[in-house]
Design a protein around this motif. Structure first.
Motif, short mmCIF file in Angstrom:
data_model
loop_
_atom_site.label_atom_id
_atom_site.label_comp_id
_atom_site.label_asym_id
_atom_site.label_seq_id
_atom_site.Cartn_x
_atom_site.Cartn_y
_atom_site.Cartn_z
N SER A 14 -0.09 -1.57 -3.58
CA SER A 14 -0.49 -1.57 -2.01
C SER A 14 -1.80 -0.80 -2.15
O SER A 14 -2.72 -0.87 -1.06
N ILE A 15 -2.42 -0.39 -3.08
CA ILE A 15 -3.59 0.45 -3.10
C ILE A 15 -4.64 -0.44 -3.10
O ILE A 15 -5.64 -0.41 -2.61
N ARG A 16 -4.41 -1.61 -3.94
CA ARG A 16 -5.72 -2.54 -4.34
C ARG A 16 -5.94 -3.26 -2.95
O ARG A 16 -7.30 -3.28 -2.85
N PRO A 17 -5.18 -3.96 -1.90
CA PRO A 17 -5.93 -4.41 -0.95
C PRO A 17 -6.37 -3.68 -0.10
O PRO A 17 -7.52 -3.87 0.67
N ALA A 18 -5.90 -2.19 0.31
CA ALA A 18 -6.33 -1.22 1.31
C ALA A 18 -7.68 -0.77 0.51
O ALA A 18 -8.69 -0.58 1.38
N THR A 19 -7.91 -0.52 -0.67
CA THR A 19 -9.36 -0.16 -1.34
C THR A 19 -10.29 -1.20 -0.98
O THR A 19 -11.29 -1.19 -0.50
N SER A 20 -9.93 -2.47 -1.10
CA SER A 20 -10.86 -3.46 -1.17
C SER A 20 -11.32 -3.67 0.28
O SER A 20 -12.50 -4.01 0.53
N VAL A 21 -10.35 -3.61 1.20
CA VAL A 21 -10.78 -3.76 2.69
C VAL A 21 -11.77 -2.56 2.81
O VAL A 21 -12.72 -2.80 3.71
N GLY A 233 -6.69 -7.35 5.51
CA GLY A 233 -5.69 -6.86 4.40
C GLY A 233 -4.52 -7.95 3.89
O GLY A 233 -4.24 -7.92 2.89
N LYS A 234 -4.28 -8.94 4.81
CA LYS A 234 -3.38 -9.95 4.10
C LYS A 234 -4.22 -10.67 3.19
O LYS A 234 -3.57 -11.25 2.13
#
Length: 293
Positions: A14-21, A233-234
């Motif tokens: 879950s860290i990866r998409p949040a970090t990317s956004v 995020g999606k």
């Protein structure tokens, strides 16, 4: 134990998409590609340092490994909360283009094609963590120390050259760059049967790493540009899953089966053909999909 590992994996993923956004939210369009490259570089620095420190801690006790891991994550969480809790990102969010506004990722056919191509890149790349070192031992007859050096070269090259390569490529079309990166990754495997030796293995790993440095940061950069504002995020979660999580789950079984049944050399030649599919696929996608720089 399995349930604990499941929740750890869920939280880490879950860290990866949040970090990317948030990288996109806190960066301007002019530096966004380099921001993703810097994040990827930081991840590899952490991996290299973590592996070295973990090895030292294990010599004393495995318990210290888990204590240190938990402590560093707590410190990171506190640091994120302290530095970013009052940051307002709406201004930078509005600066980001949003094509096909409101379209779900599952209804975005070009995006689903991109995911399938990205999955192939991820599966080819993660061969370095299973059958690739086995091949170097059995066919190149390299010692464990030399195999370790070849594998360590991956992180070292990223740390040294990721930012320079991204800066050089940032003005080119993202989809074309990702396709070229995927082709370079697979070429690193394709050349394996044609010669043997330590320095040839170094050449192979250099190509694999070069393709990785080209393809992966620009994949995240491109997806954040085409994602609708309300669904970033999606979109990032799906691309992270197909580029990292799914390949990590699928590649060991598929590659090991192919390695033991059809043989190593046919496997590497097949990977080369997959690289052509990836390259042609991204060229075709470039013709039908908006391609902001």
């Amino acid at each position: 134990m399995m349930s604990i590992l499941f929740f750890i994996g869920l939280l880490v993923a879950s860290i990866r998409p949040a970090t990317s956004v948030n990288i996109a939210n806190f960066s301007t369009p002019e530096i966004r590609a380099r921001a993703y490259a810097l994040n990827y570089q930081a991840v590899n620095i952490g991996f290299c340092l973590g592996s070295a420190i973990g090895g030292l801690l294990i010599t004393s006790s495995y318990s210290w490994l888990f204590i240190a891991d938990g402590f560093t994550n707590i410190i990171a969480g506190i640091a994120f909360w302290a530095f970013f809790r009052n940051k307002i990102t709406e201004k930078t969010c509005k600066q980001m283009p949003s094509v096909q506004n409101g379209l779900s990722p599952w209804a975005n056919k070009p995006f689903l094609i991109l995911l399938s191509l990205v999955l192939l890149i991820g599966m080819c790349f993660f061969l370095i963590s299973n059958v690739y070192p086995l091949y170097l031992k059995e066919n190149y007859h390299l010692s464990e120390i030399r195999i370790g050096f070849v594998l360590a070269l991956n992180g070292l090259l990223i740390i040294l050259f990721q930012m320079q390569i991204t800066s050089w490529l940032k003005n080119f079309k993202s989809l074309q760059i990702i396709g070229i990166g995927g082709l370079i990754v697979t070429t690193g495997y394709f050349i394996l049967p044609f010669y043997h030796g330590f320095y040839y293995a170094v050449l192979s790993m250099t190509l694999i790493t070069l393709g990785e440095m080209v393809a992966i940061p620009f994949t995240y950069h491109y997806v954040i540009q085409i994602a609708p504002a309300s669904m970033r995020g999606k979109y990032q979660g799906l691309v992270s899953c197909t580029l990292m999580s799914l390949p990590l789950a699928l590649t060991p079984n598929i590659a090991s089966y192919a390695y033991t049944t059809v043989g190593a050399n046919p496997l590497w030649l097949s990977v080369g053909l997959i690289g052509l599919v990836i390259f042609i696929g991204f060229l075709a996608l470039n013709r039908i999909e908006p391609n902001p720089n």
